[in-house]
Design a protein around this motif. Structure first.
Motif, PDB file in Angstrom:
ATOM      1  N   LYS A  27       8.479  -5.986  10.361  1.00 28.01           N
ATOM      2  CA  LYS A  27       9.367  -5.902   9.217  1.00 28.01           C
ATOM      3  C   LYS A  27      10.569  -6.635   9.575  1.00 28.01           C
ATOM      4  N   SER A 126      -2.879  -7.289   1.170  1.00 33.41           N
ATOM      5  CA  SER A 126      -1.961  -6.035   1.075  1.00 33.41           C
ATOM      6  C   SER A 126      -1.081  -5.691   2.480  1.00 33.41           C
ATOM      7  N   THR A 129       2.659  -6.924   2.723  1.00 34.71           N
ATOM      8  CA  THR A 129       3.632  -5.775   1.875  1.00 34.71           C
ATOM      9  C   THR A 129       3.400  -4.427   2.396  1.00 34.71           C
ATOM     10  N   SER A 130       2.512  -4.030   3.130  1.00 38.77           N
ATOM     11  CA  SER A 130       2.537  -3.120   3.985  1.00 38.77           C
ATOM     12  C   SER A 130       3.442  -3.055   5.003  1.00 38.77           C
ATOM     13  N   GLU A 132       6.166  -4.959   5.012  1.00 34.09           N
ATOM     14  CA  GLU A 132       7.559  -5.261   4.359  1.00 34.09           C
ATOM     15  C   GLU A 132       8.101  -3.621   4.104  1.00 34.09           C
ATOM     16  N   SER A 133       7.060  -3.150   3.191  1.00 36.22           N
ATOM     17  CA  SER A 133       7.530  -1.729   2.807  1.00 36.22           C
ATOM     18  C   SER A 133       7.835  -0.562   3.941  1.00 36.22           C
ATOM     19  N   GLY A 134       7.217  -0.878   5.015  1.00 33.70           N
ATOM     20  CA  GLY A 134       7.482   0.239   6.103  1.00 33.70           C
ATOM     21  C   GLY A 134       6.112   1.036   6.171  1.00 33.70           C
ATOM     22  N   LYS A 135       4.986   0.807   5.364  1.00 39.46           N
ATOM     23  CA  LYS A 135       3.915   1.631   5.583  1.00 39.46           C
ATOM     24  C   LYS A 135       3.188   1.336   6.960  1.00 39.46           C
ATOM     25  N   ASP A 137       3.660  -0.899  10.711  1.00 43.08           N
ATOM     26  CA  ASP A 137       4.713  -1.217  11.857  1.00 43.08           C
ATOM     27  C   ASP A 137       4.565  -2.848  12.028  1.00 43.08           C
ATOM     28  N   ASN A 152       9.318 -12.652   3.610  1.00 47.93           N
ATOM     29  CA  ASN A 152       9.171 -11.254   3.616  1.00 47.93           C
ATOM     30  C   ASN A 152       9.183 -10.518   5.025  1.00 47.93           C
TER      31      ASN A 152
END
Length: 170
Positions: A27, A126, A129-130, A132-135, A137, A152
């Protein structure tokens, strides 16, 4: 090389198409995690452990034996790794288990960090995006660093260099 070995009518051109360095995505702005990952990867390189992991998956004597995590390590949390298990020898499926160089490297990094590794298999598109969104690590899937991806996520030190080649008919 393996594909060409199985197809007598094909050959690999002598000049590489492009060289890419693979890194772990994390992230954007999470410098604490980035430093820990860099330290872990660097230690694995310096100890020869990363080369040992790769030798199990690439080369004449590759036995595809997965790294076994150190059971004596006290684990104080978990690290969620987003990957795409369709890029052997870096990631693939062996039954229902995700295996390969990237998985083994991250298991060894987690041993150093005192973390449990949880793997989430998903479509390659994906992964960023995963993260970036914190879903997840980290994203680890033979990911090369590009200027577009740097917008990103942040990246660790490189852990592997891959040479892409062009395959043509003989």
């Amino acid at each position: 090389k393996e594909f060409v070995k199985k197809n007598d009518d094909l050959k690999i051109l002598d000049v590489p198409f492009v060289e890419e360095e693979y890194s772990v995505a994390y992230k954007k702005g999470n410098t604490e995690l980035g430093k820990k990952l860099d330290d872990g990867i660097t230690a694995l390189k310096n100890e020869g452990k990363l080369d040992e992991i790769v030798s199990h998956w690439i080369g004449e004597d590759a036995d595809q034996v997965s790294y076994v995590s150190d059971a004596s390590v006290t684990r104080t949390g978990k690290l969620i790794m987003a990957t795409n298990a369709e890029f052997p020898p870096y990631e693939s499926k062996k039954g229902s288990e995700v295996v390969g160089i990237d998985v083994d490297m991250m298991r060894a990094v987690c041993d150093k960090l005192g973390l449990e590794l949880e793997i989430e298999d998903m479509q390659f598109d994906s992964i960023i995006t995963s993260v970036e969104s914190g879903k997840a690590d980290v994203g680890v899937a033979g990911i090369s660093v590009t200027e577009d991806r740097k917008k990103n996520v942040d990246f660790t030190v490189g852990y592997a260099t891959s040479t892409q080649v062009i395959i043509v008919k003989k």
